[in-house]
Scaffold this motif. Structure first.
Motif, mmCIF file in Angstrom:
data_model
loop_
_atom_site.group_PDB
_atom_site.id
_atom_site.type_symbol
_atom_site.label_atom_id
_atom_site.label_comp_id
_atom_site.label_asym_id
_atom_site.label_seq_id
_atom_site.Cartn_x
_atom_site.Cartn_y
_atom_site.Cartn_z
ATOM 1 N N GLU A 43 8.592 8.113 -10.237
ATOM 2 C CA GLU A 43 8.167 7.274 -11.360
ATOM 3 C C GLU A 43 6.795 7.673 -11.888
ATOM 4 N N GLU A 44 5.944 8.168 -10.980
ATOM 5 C CA GLU A 44 4.556 8.427 -11.349
ATOM 6 C C GLU A 44 4.321 9.827 -11.909
ATOM 7 N N PHE A 45 5.366 10.624 -12.023
ATOM 8 C CA PHE A 45 5.235 11.959 -12.600
ATOM 9 C C PHE A 45 6.089 12.073 -13.859
ATOM 10 N N THR A 46 5.561 12.792 -14.846
ATOM 11 C CA THR A 46 6.320 13.046 -16.060
ATOM 12 C C THR A 46 7.350 14.146 -15.805
ATOM 13 N N SER B 262 0.818 -1.204 0.000
ATOM 14 C CA SER B 262 0.000 0.000 0.000
ATOM 15 C C SER B 262 0.851 1.252 0.000
ATOM 16 N N LYS B 263 0.345 2.295 -0.652
ATOM 17 C CA LYS B 263 1.051 3.565 -0.743
ATOM 18 C C LYS B 263 0.201 4.647 -0.087
ATOM 19 N N GLY B 264 0.850 5.516 0.676
ATOM 20 C CA GLY B 264 0.145 6.600 1.345
ATOM 21 C C GLY B 264 0.187 7.863 0.507
ATOM 22 N N ALA B 265 -0.961 8.245 -0.053
ATOM 23 C CA ALA B 265 -1.036 9.467 -0.845
ATOM 24 C C ALA B 265 -1.105 10.667 0.094
ATOM 25 N N MET B 266 -0.158 11.600 -0.057
ATOM 26 C CA MET B 266 -0.050 12.754 0.839
ATOM 27 C C MET B 266 -0.776 13.954 0.239
ATOM 28 N N LEU B 267 -1.849 14.389 0.918
ATOM 29 C CA LEU B 267 -2.641 15.530 0.464
ATOM 30 C C LEU B 267 -2.460 16.697 1.426
ATOM 31 N N SER B 268 -2.163 17.858 0.890
ATOM 32 C CA SER B 268 -1.936 19.040 1.711
ATOM 33 C C SER B 268 -3.239 19.781 1.976
ATOM 34 N N HIS B 269 -3.169 20.746 2.882
ATOM 35 C CA HIS B 269 -4.320 21.613 3.133
ATOM 36 C C HIS B 269 -4.735 22.316 1.841
ATOM 37 N N GLY B 270 -3.754 22.752 1.061
ATOM 38 C CA GLY B 270 -4.046 23.435 -0.188
ATOM 39 C C GLY B 270 -4.657 22.529 -1.233
ATOM 40 N N ASN B 271 -4.157 21.284 -1.338
ATOM 41 C CA ASN B 271 -4.739 20.315 -2.268
ATOM 42 C C ASN B 271 -6.226 20.147 -2.028
ATOM 43 N N MET C 230 8.053 7.249 -0.084
ATOM 44 C CA MET C 230 8.361 6.526 -1.324
ATOM 45 C C MET C 230 8.803 7.524 -2.402
ATOM 46 N N PRO C 231 9.934 8.193 -2.216
ATOM 47 C CA PRO C 231 10.366 9.199 -3.196
ATOM 48 C C PRO C 231 10.619 8.624 -4.585
ATOM 49 N N ILE D 229 -4.154 8.610 -19.089
ATOM 50 C CA ILE D 229 -4.624 9.860 -18.493
ATOM 51 C C ILE D 229 -3.543 10.430 -17.583
ATOM 52 N N GLN D 230 -3.161 11.672 -17.856
ATOM 53 C CA GLN D 230 -2.165 12.379 -17.055
ATOM 54 C C GLN D 230 -2.758 13.716 -16.622
ATOM 55 N N VAL D 231 -2.456 14.129 -15.384
ATOM 56 C CA VAL D 231 -3.102 15.326 -14.845
ATOM 57 C C VAL D 231 -2.113 16.212 -14.092
ATOM 58 N N LYS D 232 -2.466 17.491 -14.034
ATOM 59 C CA LYS D 232 -1.697 18.462 -13.266
ATOM 60 C C LYS D 232 -2.677 19.485 -12.706
ATOM 61 N N GLY D 233 -2.426 19.971 -11.497
ATOM 62 C CA GLY D 233 -3.300 20.977 -10.913
ATOM 63 C C GLY D 233 -3.043 21.147 -9.428
ATOM 64 N N PRO D 234 -3.660 22.146 -8.804
ATOM 65 C CA PRO D 234 -3.452 22.400 -7.373
ATOM 66 C C PRO D 234 -4.002 21.303 -6.476
ATOM 67 N N ASN D 235 -4.837 20.437 -7.044
ATOM 68 C CA ASN D 235 -5.434 19.331 -6.294
ATOM 69 C C ASN D 235 -4.547 18.088 -6.268
ATOM 70 N N VAL D 236 -3.537 18.027 -7.113
ATOM 71 C CA VAL D 236 -2.707 16.822 -7.230
ATOM 72 C C VAL D 236 -1.775 16.689 -6.030
ATOM 73 N N PHE D 237 -1.715 15.487 -5.480
ATOM 74 C CA PHE D 237 -1.019 15.224 -4.223
ATOM 75 C C PHE D 237 0.465 15.535 -4.280
ATOM 76 N N GLN D 238 1.088 15.531 -3.087
ATOM 77 C CA GLN D 238 2.513 15.851 -2.971
ATOM 78 C C GLN D 238 3.421 14.659 -3.245
ATOM 79 N N GLY D 239 2.850 13.472 -3.248
ATOM 80 C CA GLY D 239 3.645 12.271 -3.476
ATOM 81 C C GLY D 239 3.242 11.171 -2.516
ATOM 82 N N TYR D 240 3.911 10.040 -2.617
ATOM 83 C CA TYR D 240 3.617 8.896 -1.749
ATOM 84 C C TYR D 240 4.496 8.939 -0.501
ATOM 85 N N TRP D 241 3.873 8.679 0.622
ATOM 86 C CA TRP D 241 4.547 8.730 1.917
ATOM 87 C C TRP D 241 5.777 7.821 1.926
#
Length: 518
Positions: free
Chosen positions: A382-385, A179-188, A376-377, A362-374
């Motif tokens: 790997e998951e970003f272009t 399992s991977k922990g998706a990190m979401l910020s207050h701004g996201n 797991m740098p 499908i590839q996406v970019k925006g202020p809602n997109v998470f900061q990365g996996y907890w």
């Protein structure tokens, strides 16, 4: 000005603090003042523990108003909220605690014994309980968390946070089984909530009928956050039950659910246009909505379901319009602020963008997109272009007017009843069963669940394994929504020249069995 998500919500709470914020199915009321005071007490409790900045508060409790207040208190105190599916068992919880290293773990009293053994062994210093609502406690929640919190002041100065500060970690399984922990910020989270409030035309007087779980992005960050940001009352149901939803619909204006909910509503005799007379918006997501369900729902109720698309790593990405055509079989248009593209990678390794009607990743970019996996740098990278787009792993195509249709998934993800199920995790458990030589797990179309988790097993010639026996064994090891609905036995698994199991052939062979599945 603080970017703390709680402060954003609080700025939209009604001026009348005696107004109802949450109502339970048995008529218990929680006012906006109750929510502010209760979240302040819990925030004060957390602050008294001397936790380091960024500490994780892991939560595995049943749905209740207090569970939502706990989420708000965590944000308010400046810590990181980590919700966990209530179906997870000891092996799964052991992994999450070991990976996230929460400073605080809150569980149901019935699970305290085994959770405490895991938590204290892993170094979690603080363990509390939060009980379900029962008549024995006058319709209000209990447990050690509330018992401790009641001694603290009911005023709290919300902790200052920056937009990039971590707010929530949502664990999403990977095809490797880890399992991977998706990190979401207050701004996201704030950016997505604000966009949805406008895009879905949240209005004064809206009432949300909330039947989704709180550990999932749909129930927490889409449904609950939407009502909180709009200062709207929520009717809280502990779980989805078609008859109870039909009873509460006339008192509501918004309902959100997974496709399974809509299938079950259509199967209920009490569900008709009269029950929906006050509903303004039906939203569906977390899994593909079948065309038949979309059409039958419109015919029965006169309402067109609004289907949208998102994921734990990004919150919502696209939505069918509120005030324009909602197209069945599509998830609508990219939301404001979201850049979404479809790309294909050629044999030369170079990517090119797709035009209308062409299928691509499908590839996406925006202020809602998470900061990365907890923690797991490398996986995050790997998951970003190179130009900063997140690779969702989904495959889709645009029509001539820009509506997106999800064609499939580049990974083996199964979505059953709105929950993500990854075959590798199930296969690793199946392969440990005595007598199993190898296994393959696939998703088969199912009228109720969308996809049914299905296992194909190659067993030893002397093994006395049965479908029922395997399913019962699985129920003791993993969460129920991951347990295969059906188990088939085969002499061998089909493979290509490289030795890889050809799951597409298995799906084709067993897809006709969906009708006989429970």
């Amino acid at each position: 000005m603080t970017a703390n998500l709680y402060a954003l919500f609080a700025s939209h709470f009604p001026a009348d603090k005696t107004a109802c914020c949450i109502e339970t199915r048995d008529g218990q009321y929680y006012t906006w003042g109750d929510v502010e005071r209760a979240s302040a007490r819990i925030a004060n409790l957390f602050s008294s523990l001397g936790l380091p900045p960024g500490s994780r508060i892991a939560v595995q409790v049943e749905k209740s108003p207090e569970a939502l207040i706990l989420y708000l208190a965590t944000l308010r105190a400046g810590f990181v909220y980590l919700p966990l599916n209530t179906a997870y068992r000891s092996a799964e919880i052991e992994y999450f605690i070991g990976d996230a290293e929460p400073a605080v773990f809150i569980c149901s009293p019935k699970n305290f014994g085994w959770v405490a053994q895991i938590a204290f062994k892993a170094g979690t210093r603080h363990l509390f309980t939060l009980d379900e609502i029962s008549s024995g406690n006058q319709g209000r929640n209990s447990g050690s968390l509330l018992a401790r919190a009641m001694h603290f002041p009911d005023h709290f100065e919300t902790v200052e946070k920056q937009a990039d500060d971590l707010a929530v970690i949502l664990y999403t399984s990977g095809t490797t089984g880890r399992s991977k922990g998706a990190m979401l910020s207050h701004g996201n989270i704030a950016s997505n909530a604000k966009v949805l409030q406008q895009y879905w035309h949240w209005q004064a007087g809206d009432v949300l009928l909330h039947a989704l779980p709180l550990f999932h992005i749909h129930g927490l960050l889409v449904a609950a956050n939407g009502a909180l940001l709009n200062g709207s009352k929520m009717i809280f149901l502990p779980k989805f039950e078609a008859a109870e939803v039909c009873r509460q619909l006339p008192r509501s204006t918004i309902f959100m659910g997974v496709p399974t909910y809509y299938v079950r509503l259509l199967a209920d005799k009490g569900f008709d246009s009269h029950a929906c007379r006050n509903i303004r918006l039906f939203v569906s997501g977390s899994a593909p909505l079948l065309a038949d369900t979309f059409a039958e729902f419109a015919m029965r109720t006169g309402h067109t379901i609004l289907e949208r698309y998102g994921m734990s790593e990004t919150a919502m990405l696209t939505s069918n319009p509120y005030d324009r055509e909602r197209r069945g079989g599509t998830v609508g248009l990219p939301l404001p602020g979201v850049s979404l593209r479809l790309a294909v990678t050629g044999s030369d390794g170079l990517s090119s963008l797709c035009g209308a009607g062409e299928i691509g990743d499908i590839q996406v970019k925006g202020p809602n997109v998470f900061q990365g996996y907890w923690r797991m740098p490398e996986k995050t990278a790997e998951e970003f272009t190179e130009d900063g787009y997140f690779k969702t792993g989904d495959v889709g195509k645009f029509d001539s007017e820009g509506y997106l249709a999800i064609v499939g998934r580049s990974k083996d993800l199964i979505i059953s009843g709105g929950y993500n199920v990854y075959p590798k995790e199930i296969e690793s458990v199946l392969d440990e069963i005595d007598g199993v030589l190898e296994s393959a797990v696939i998703g088969i179309p199912h009228a109720d669940f969308g996809e049914a988790v299905t296992a194909v097993i190659v067993k030893r010639s002397d093994a006395k394994l049965t479908t029922a026996g395997v399913i019962e064994l699985m129920k003791t090891s993993i969460a129920n929504f991951k347990v295969p609905k059906q188990v088939f036995f085969a002499d061998e698994l089909p493979r290509n020249t490289m030795g890889k199991v050809q799951k597409n052939l298995l799906r084709e062979h067993y897809s006709g069995q969906a009708a006989v599945m429970p």
